[in-house]
Design an enzyme around this catalytic site. Structure first.
Site, short mmCIF file in Angstrom:
data_model
loop_
_atom_site.label_atom_id
_atom_site.label_comp_id
_atom_site.label_asym_id
_atom_site.label_seq_id
_atom_site.Cartn_x
_atom_site.Cartn_y
_atom_site.Cartn_z
N ALA A 60 0.84 -1.20 0.00
CA ALA A 60 0.00 0.00 0.00
C ALA A 60 0.88 1.25 0.00
CB ALA A 60 -0.87 0.00 1.25
N GLY A 100 0.85 -5.09 1.18
CA GLY A 100 -0.30 -5.26 0.30
C GLY A 100 0.08 -5.94 -1.02
N GLU A 123 4.26 -4.70 7.51
CA GLU A 123 3.38 -3.68 8.08
C GLU A 123 3.70 -3.40 9.55
OE1 GLU A 123 2.49 -6.10 6.09
OE2 GLU A 123 0.92 -5.47 4.70
C1 LIG Z 1 -12.01 5.65 7.47
C2 LIG Z 1 -11.29 4.46 7.12
C3 LIG Z 1 -10.11 4.69 6.28
C4 LIG Z 1 -9.44 3.47 6.29
C5 LIG Z 1 -8.31 3.42 5.39
C6 LIG Z 1 -7.72 2.18 5.74
C7 LIG Z 1 -7.36 1.44 4.55
C8 LIG Z 1 -7.47 0.01 4.88
C9 LIG Z 1 -6.81 -0.73 3.83
C10 LIG Z 1 -5.73 -1.43 4.45
C11 LIG Z 1 -4.90 -2.01 3.42
C12 LIG Z 1 -3.66 -2.51 4.07
C13 LIG Z 1 -2.71 -2.96 3.03
C14 LIG Z 1 -1.41 -3.44 3.57
O1 LIG Z 1 -1.56 -4.50 4.45
C15 LIG Z 1 -0.64 -2.33 4.19
C16 LIG Z 1 0.66 -2.13 3.49
O2 LIG Z 1 0.95 -2.64 2.46
S1 LIG Z 1 1.73 -1.05 4.26
C17 LIG Z 1 3.16 -1.07 3.21
C18 LIG Z 1 4.01 -2.25 3.44
N1 LIG Z 1 5.20 -2.15 2.67
C19 LIG Z 1 6.38 -1.77 3.15
O3 LIG Z 1 6.54 -1.55 4.31
C20 LIG Z 1 7.50 -1.65 2.17
C21 LIG Z 1 8.20 -0.35 2.36
N2 LIG Z 1 9.27 -0.16 1.40
C22 LIG Z 1 10.47 -0.73 1.54
O4 LIG Z 1 10.74 -1.51 2.42
C23 LIG Z 1 11.53 -0.31 0.57
O5 LIG Z 1 11.17 0.93 0.04
C24 LIG Z 1 11.73 -1.32 -0.59
C25 LIG Z 1 10.44 -1.62 -1.28
C26 LIG Z 1 12.35 -2.60 -0.05
C27 LIG Z 1 12.71 -0.70 -1.63
O6 LIG Z 1 13.88 -0.28 -0.97
P1 LIG Z 1 14.96 0.63 -1.74
O7 LIG Z 1 15.27 0.03 -3.04
O8 LIG Z 1 16.06 0.87 -0.76
O9 LIG Z 1 14.20 1.98 -2.07
P2 LIG Z 1 13.62 3.06 -1.07
O10 LIG Z 1 13.31 2.48 0.23
O11 LIG Z 1 14.51 4.24 -1.12
O12 LIG Z 1 12.24 3.42 -1.78
C28 LIG Z 1 12.20 4.15 -2.99
C29 LIG Z 1 11.13 5.20 -2.86
O13 LIG Z 1 9.88 4.54 -2.76
C30 LIG Z 1 9.18 4.99 -1.61
N3 LIG Z 1 8.39 3.86 -1.09
C31 LIG Z 1 8.80 2.62 -0.85
N4 LIG Z 1 7.78 1.85 -0.45
C32 LIG Z 1 6.70 2.63 -0.46
C33 LIG Z 1 5.33 2.42 -0.14
N5 LIG Z 1 4.86 1.22 0.22
N6 LIG Z 1 4.50 3.47 -0.25
C34 LIG Z 1 4.94 4.69 -0.64
N7 LIG Z 1 6.23 4.95 -0.96
C35 LIG Z 1 7.08 3.93 -0.87
C36 LIG Z 1 10.27 5.41 -0.65
O14 LIG Z 1 9.78 6.30 0.30
C37 LIG Z 1 11.28 6.05 -1.61
O15 LIG Z 1 10.83 7.33 -1.94
P3 LIG Z 1 11.43 8.62 -1.24
O16 LIG Z 1 10.97 8.61 0.19
O17 LIG Z 1 12.91 8.51 -1.34
O18 LIG Z 1 10.83 9.74 -1.99
#
Ligand SMILES: CCCCCCCCCCCCC[C@H](O)CC(=O)SCCNC(=O)CCNC(=O)[C@H](O)C(C)(C)COP(=O)(O)OP(=O)(O)OC[C@H]1O[C@@H](n2cnc3c(N)ncnc32)[C@H](O)[C@@H]1OP(=O)(O)O
Ligand SMILES: NC(=O)c1ccc[n+]([C@@H]2O[C@H](COP(=O)([O-])OP(=O)(O)OC[C@H]3O[C@@H](n4cnc5c(N)ncnc54)[C@H](O)[C@@H]3O)[C@@H](O)[C@H]2O)c1
Length: 725
Positions: A60, A100, A123
């Site tokens: 997400a 996600g 997460e």
């Molecule tokens: C009123 C009610 C409202 C309710 C709303 C509720 C909604 C309910 C729906 C729930 C759905 C839940 C879904 C899910 O379970 C939740 C999730 O998925 S949370 C996300 C989980 N994922 C992560 O934690 C992964 C995070 N990312 C990383 O670990 C790393 O970025 C990577 C993917 C391993 C890559 O690493 P690197 O190659 O080193 O690159 P960077 O880390 O530098 O990342 C590059 C760039 O991308 C940005 N970024 C990375 N991941 C995300 C992301 N998931 N979302 C947004 N942006 C992301 C990162 O910030 C970098 O950008 P920069 O910050 O440098 O501009």
């Protein structure tokens, strides 16, 4: 977005949202549209979902959690839609499938991954739980123990491990997309019921209840005040107790609890702060966007004591060939033995072990006492005793011996980088690389530029941090830099609290309950009380150079506590001598117990100095220690030593054991509210006017006066003139 394409019988849906194909509202909508299109098209017999640019999806869009409208609540229903498709859906996992992203893959009927792909449900590290039915599908697929482990730790696992766990059906070394299309064609017409995870029972574990009780106790032990691991556990437990639909309902409830918790905000702030500090800049105009690093093909480390050993280990693990130098053969042999011990231990933890690290090969790791062997290295890290004269002597020698382009780094904890650089013929190539103990474990690398340090030198040190898998944070030069400078008033308050009536274990307990890995007294005993004693003697605060007649509890007109000096005079250096602020089972022991000798000593000390003992509650301990540290942070920001509060927070989380779920000291201050921090500091500084660390910094006062703006706006309230750089 997600791109829909139809070739032969297999429709392809490609998740597209660079750089990591995060699942934004738009991506989800396009995914849903693609699935509906494939369903409605009779010529489509199967569907393949993949990600753009060799990455499946990082989950997400995390930025959406602070603006839920941008994210929408639709991921769970989309995953259900995938699973209920009457046409087989295959996930082609390249790069990463996280959060996600993995939940989408779990909705698919088949999963095929590239051998280099990584998967996980991280997460929990963002203060959340997998909220798109992942806590219900994963245990059904790989069993409760493995699912609990992945979900409560958030670890990423390699494709090979995913295959062993049954998380993927196949791994491939070549083209994953082609392999997935082949698989999709092969399974057309096969029954899908057995492939729908929501219909599978959760595999039984003998004595499930006892297993879960034990798992919960472990999760609680490791969480240290962080909510998410326990709620992740509860969601998985729901999978073992209820039908799928009820489990999903429970997952959603728990997700909402976490989403609205301050901890999730703090952890997500920390995630972006760590990335923001990579985009470094100096007040002089140098920055990450224009500076290019130079290659480091061979390095050297000088001094193989506590720090040098860890630094060598770190460089070997990063596959950088190096020379390790000591002052004489006796210290060299001692250092070599210690390094080999660390490397053997690290090798045991790695796949491929010692062969991968190759540290017995002298072309990769050479031990010497001969400075001449440093002629052709690209970078030297000095880690000798904390003594300016010695450091200058070494840097002078290096500048004569090393090739002209070599970068000269110092691991000093506090000393002036400019003064060290003045001993060389290349001050532009001198930089501080401040590692934290143990250097092969701790993630922080504080990178300190001096007056003459070049942008290339900063970029090279930052590149080194990345190669060592550390977080590099670029800061300016001042005594103690950022981390130790903020630590001084914190430790000082802790000692003053003892003078006034508290006990080491009470102070440590309050700060450990707050979430610190270790309180200030246990930490000092671990690091060695003699280190600070030597530094205070060098500064003329104690020891023979102290002028006769200096008041015992005052230095340079300010309150001073001689307690740490007195402990050292009694031979109490901490763990290494078996006694310090605590008593240990033996010299080098690790189990701290309150020491009746010390309590008696404290009481005599108070009597000698006429100090009235009073009861000091937890609130005062926390406020005085934490707010004085934060106060110094505001002074650092005002002086331009760090370019933003994120830098201070990343330093504290990664180098000083600050609880990540509280976002770092400056983020914490923003959650407490700056007017409250200010009011408390004013109260304590009135009670202790001789303690400058409690006098509110001008920048804090200004921010409180302008109405407590959000943290991301703080720096805009600093006028250019206030920067001292
Ligand atoms: C009123 C009610 C409202 C309710 C709303 C509720 C909604 C309910 C729906 C729930 C759905 C839940 C879904 C899910 O379970 C939740 C999730 O998925 S949370 C996300 C989980 N994922 C992560 O934690 C992964 C995070 N990312 C990383 O670990 C790393 O970025 C990577 C993917 C391993 C890559 O690493 P690197 O190659 O080193 O690159 P960077 O880390 O530098 O990342 C590059 C760039 O991308 C940005 N970024 C990375 N991941 C995300 C992301 N998931 N979302 C947004 N942006 C992301 C990162 O910030 C970098 O950008 P920069 O910050 O440098 O501009
Ligand atoms: N110990 C920590 O927790 C810590 C943390 C961060 C930074 N530092 C800094 O790192 C540096 C090293 O600290 P340490 O704790 O490893 O010290 P240490 O006393 O454990 O080791 C210093 C080593 O340097 C060697 N040495 C001394 N003179 C030398 C010379 N002329 N040539 C080659 N080697 C020489 C000594 O033999 C010794 O092995 C200091 O500047 C210290 O402030 C220490």
């Amino acid at each position: 977005m997600a791109q829909y394409a139809r070739g032969s019988a297999v429709a392809v849906i490609r998740l597209r949202n660079p750089p990591v194909n995060a699942l934004s509202r738009a991506v989800l909508q396009a995914l849903e549209d693609g699935l509906k299109k494939a369903d409605a098209d009779p010529s489509v017999k199967a569907v393949m979902i993949c990600g753009e640019n060799g990455k499946f999806s990082a989950g997400a869009d995390i930025r959406g959690f602070s603006a839920p409208k941008r994210l929408g609540g639709a991921l769970g229903p989309v995953v259900s839609l995938i699973e209920s498709s009457e046409k087989p859906v295959v996930a082609a996992i390249e790069g990463v499938a996280l959060g996600g992203g993995l939940e989408v893959a779990l909705g698919c009927h088949y999963r095929i991954a590239h051998v280099k792909a990584r998967m996980g449900l991280p997460e929990v590290t963002l203060g959340l739980l997998p909220g798109a039915e992942g806590t219900q599908r994963l245990p059904r697929l790989i069993g409760v123990p493995a699912a609990l482990d992945m979900i409560t730790t958030g670890k990423h696992i390699p494709a090979t491990e995913a295959l062993k766990l049954g998380l993927v059906d196949e791994i491939v070394e070549e083209n994953t997309i082609e392999a997935a299309i082949r698989l999709a064609n092969k399974v057309i017409g096969q029954p899908l019921g057995p492939r729908r995870l929501s219909l599978k029972p959760v595999p039984k574990v003998p004595n499930m209840e006892a297993f879960l009780d034990e798992a919960l106790a472990k999760v609680k032990r490791q969480a240290r005040g962080c909510l998410a691991p326990e709620l992740c556990f509860q969601a998985v437990r729901a999978a073992t107790q209820s039908p799928f639909a009820d489990g999903v309902r429970r997952e959603r409830e728990l997700f909402q609890v976490l989403l609205s918790s301050g901890q999730a905000q703090a952890l997500q702030y920390a995630f972006f702060a760590e990335r923001a500090v990579r985009r470094w800049a100096t007040p002089g105009g140098a920055s990450w966007s224009s500076a290019a690093p130079q290659p480091v093909r061979r390095a050297a480390v000088i001094g193989l004591g506590t720090m040098g050993r860890g630094i060598v280990t770190s460089l070997v693990k990063a596959n950088i060939p190096l020379v390790a130098l000591e002052q004489d053969l006796e210290n060299l042999n001692k250092g070599r033995k210690a390094v080999m011990f660390l490397l053997e231990r690290e090798a045991m933890k790695m796949e491929g072990g010692a062969q991968v690290l190759d540290f017995h090969n002298p072309a990769r790791l050479q031990f010497t006492v001969d400075f001449d062997l440093l002629r052709d290295v690209d970078l030297v890290i000095e880690a000798v005793f904390e003594n300016m004269a010695l450091k200058k002597e070494i840097f002078h020698k290096l500048s004569k011996i090393c090739k002209p382009g070599a970068l000269l780094c110092t691991n000093t904890s506090a000393l002036n980088i400019d003064e060290i650089a003045s001993a060389t013929n290349r001050p532009q190539q001198v930089i501080g690389t401040h590692f934290f103990s143990p250097a092969h474990v701790m993630r922080l690398l504080e990178i300190i530029y001096g007056r003459h340090t070049s942008p290339t030198a900063i970029a090279t040190a930052m590149q080194l941090a990345t190669a060592l898998k550390k977080v590099g944070v670029v800061v300016g030069n001042c005594f103690g830099f950022v981390g130790n400078r903020m630590m001084f008033p914190y430790v000082q308050q802790a000692v003053f609290l003892l003078e006034e009536g508290s006990r080491p274990d009470a102070v440590d307990q309050a700060l450990e309950d707050f979430g610190f890995k270790i309180g200030p007294f246990r930490m000092s005993d671990l690091a060695g009380l003699d280190v600070g004693w030597r530094s205070r003697k060098d500064q003329g605060l104690t020891g023979p150079s102290l002028p006769a007649g200096t008041p015992a509890r005052q230095r340079r007109g300010q309150r001073y506590s001689p307690l740490p000096d007195l402990l050292c005079e009694h031979g109490r250096f901490g763990q290494k001598t078996g006694k310090g602020w605590y008593l240990y089972e033996k010299a080098g022991g690790r189990t701290a117990t309150p020491d009746p000798w010390l309590l008696n000593f404290l009481s005599q000390y108070r009597d000698t100095h006429g100090i009235q003992t009073r009861f000091i509650d937890q609130e005062e301990i926390l406020e005085r220690c934490l707010f004085s540290l934060i106060n110094e942070g505001f002074a650092i920001l005002a002086e331009g030593i760090a370019s933003g509060p994120e830098h201070l927070d990343v330093i504290y989380i990664n180098g000083y054991g600050w609880p990540k779920h509280r976002g770092g000291p400056m983020f914490y201050a923003s959650t407490v509210g700056l007017p409250r921090v200010l009011a408390k500091l004013q109260k304590y500084s009135e009670a202790h006017p001789d303690v400058p660390g409690l006098q509110p910094s001008a920048f804090l006062k200004k921010l409180a006066a302008v109405g407590n703006p959000p943290l991301k706006e703080w720096m805009s309230y600093l006028s250019q003139q206030s920067s001292k750089l």
